[in-house]
Design a protein around this motif. Sequence first.
Motif: not given
Lengths: 459, 269
Positions: A241-246, A313-316
């Motif tokens: 979410m830190v990646v996807a929301i912004p 890695a997976a989260g990004l």
Amino acid sequence: MSPAILILLAFGLSLAGWLAARSRAWAFKRANPAQRLASLPGYHGWYVALWVAVPAVVFAVAWSILSPNLVLASVLADPAASALPAFGFERQTILGEARAVATGKAFAVFNPLAQPLIEPFRNALHRYDIIGLLVTLAVALGGGTFGFLRLRPDFNTRTRVERSVMGILLVASLVAVLTTAGIFLSLLFETVRFFGMVSPVDFLTGTHWSPDPMAASADPGNYGAIPLFWGTLYIGAIIAMVVAIPLGLMSAIYLTQYASSSVRKVMKPLLELLAGVPTVVYGYFAALTVAPAVRDFGQAIGIASASSESALAAGLVMGVMIIPFVSSMADDSIAAVPQAMRDGSLAMGATRSETIVKVLIPAALPGIVAGVMLAVSRAIGETMIVVMAAGAAANLSANPFQAMTTVTFQIVAMLTGEGSFDHPATLGAFALGMLLFLVTLTLNFVALRVVKRYREAYE
Amino acid sequence: MNAPLNAAAENVFPEPVAEAKISARNVSVYYGAKQAIDSVSIDIPKNYVTAFIGPSGCGKSTFLRTINRMNDTIAGARVDGEILLDGEDIYRSGMDVVQLRARVGMVFQKPNPFPKTIYENIAYGPRIHGLTTSKSELDGIVESSLQRAGLWDEVKDRLTDSGTALSGGQQQRLCIARAIAVDPEVILMDEPCSALDPIATARIEELIDELRGKFAIVIVTHSMQQAARVSQRTAFFHLGKIVEYGTTSDIFTNPRQERTKDYITGRYG
Ligand SMILES: Nc1ncnc2c1ncn2[C@@H]1O[C@H](COP(=O)(O)OP(=O)(O)OP(=O)(O)O)[C@@H](O)[C@H]1O
Ligand SMILES: [Mg+2]
């Protein structure tokens, strides 16, 4: 005979019924041109066609479920079947072999006990095929005749056809609902079995996870699922979410507020394309490209524990995967904010970005939040990326460079392991699946409610 | 044809002619290839209410929106000519549109309060323009704006309610209060009463009359009675041009153009 052939047969007959009924309707018309038909000839055709097809298809489906049991019963009645072992795996194998040879899928049997059963199988299959074919024909012709005989110039077939169309659509929509219920029930059943062996309290509060499929009895201490929940949340709901929301929000803002319509026309489908990339491809990308880079970076900044499989890695990669979910919901809800609101702010002398931050985003917030919830629910159910890049170790840690495991990963691991299906190390997968099902269901439900309320607010 | 202000002064209109707050010179507006305004020139005075009337589609809103450069927000819209605000061309390069819109406020046809509290709706403008330095100062602006918009007594106990929860007439007064909170010099109103009932309309008209002492007000309206009631000057638009401009009493009692006469007597759509 396969049900597909019976169903094809039913449709063929129903075409004949359609043609016959339509020409009958034309005949009515020719016989008495002064009288208006209550329905168009085409409706007469459909009426009879439905009377042919529906009962026959229903029978064919029922028959395909019923006939294997009938075949089996008649084979077991054969004297040769008395030599079979009474229960269990072996009995099933022998029957399976005999059936395979009888239907031509295999050429010879391994188990000599199966040999004498081939002939009875062949006979029974043949007999029930013929019965099925004849009954289907009879049902189709019977239905068609009944419908055909009811045709009159003043008989209103249109309303009846309309009503059956509604019925057919209803049945179609029930399939999805019933499937959901079926999934839930089968999960529930296995979950209850699992909780008979491992207490829900140990499962939900324990912090140690190392199920052993070879252990004779379950040690509840090995079934603490907290590390899995943590890994799932950390990867799917935090890092992703830190990646996807912004990124999702900013691309939605760019597309709705800044991009010219020609840029928008190209960018939006491209962005949505991201959602269509098979997750296994993201998995490769995560495992082969991102994970090594993340490890090298971790080691470069002095984190010795940085491993080649990592939550980061997976989260990004997962975050990138769900950008389109966030951005398309945000896009829709920002675009749904009335133009008047934007004009009002601009006319006050607000700049474009002030208008976006202070008026558009607050007004679109419910829709944006709903989009994020859908994205989270998608992320925590995601499997391929974590299988390939997150690792199998159930670590309870906040260090993103470490390997972590998730609920979905463990479901895969438990079900593809060598444990038998009544061992908790396998059944645990169903409990995890149940939990995941409930969480994503809740998220989706709440998100849809929010979106609905939001839509009403601007109606 | 444009009647200059001085021409109007020859008529029976009792008040002296004020100096022009806004002067438009040969303004043309295009939407893509389509011309919506054709070489319009007009002087709009201070301390008066100027009404724009004319059949639908004749370009009233388009011209109104050139005065605060809201047409800039429409892709494909282009403005030619010059518009002077206190003698300064607002279309010159380097003009600060943010400052311009703080000086020229706008009220729209449909009330469009922000989905925020009543207080935040009013505080919006002063905040983005940095007009206040303390909370109490901002409170003061909110109260005085609501008071001038005649809304204070109705909402003073519910300033934290959402602005969208007010009635249509209250919402429109809220939008007027929002516009005057930044202390503009001109207020543009595009059919501000068309979504309101007669009682709410009467409230707004009263309000316009009270406000005119302080601002130059331009109002677009489809109601001849409203133009006659609230304005001192009237411009009749037709097909993207100003056909006639003069004191309201002249336009309504003694129009010089046949088309004006037809329109105000209702013989023309
Ligand atoms: N955004 C736009 N894009 C293209 N053409 C526009 C746009 N806005 C207005 N027009 C056209 O410009 C002309 C003038 O429109 P405008 O809205 O100024 O009329 P109006 O006098 O305000 O009408 P009404 O009384 O109906 O509000 C019309 O022909 C209209 O179709
Ligand atoms: Mg208009």
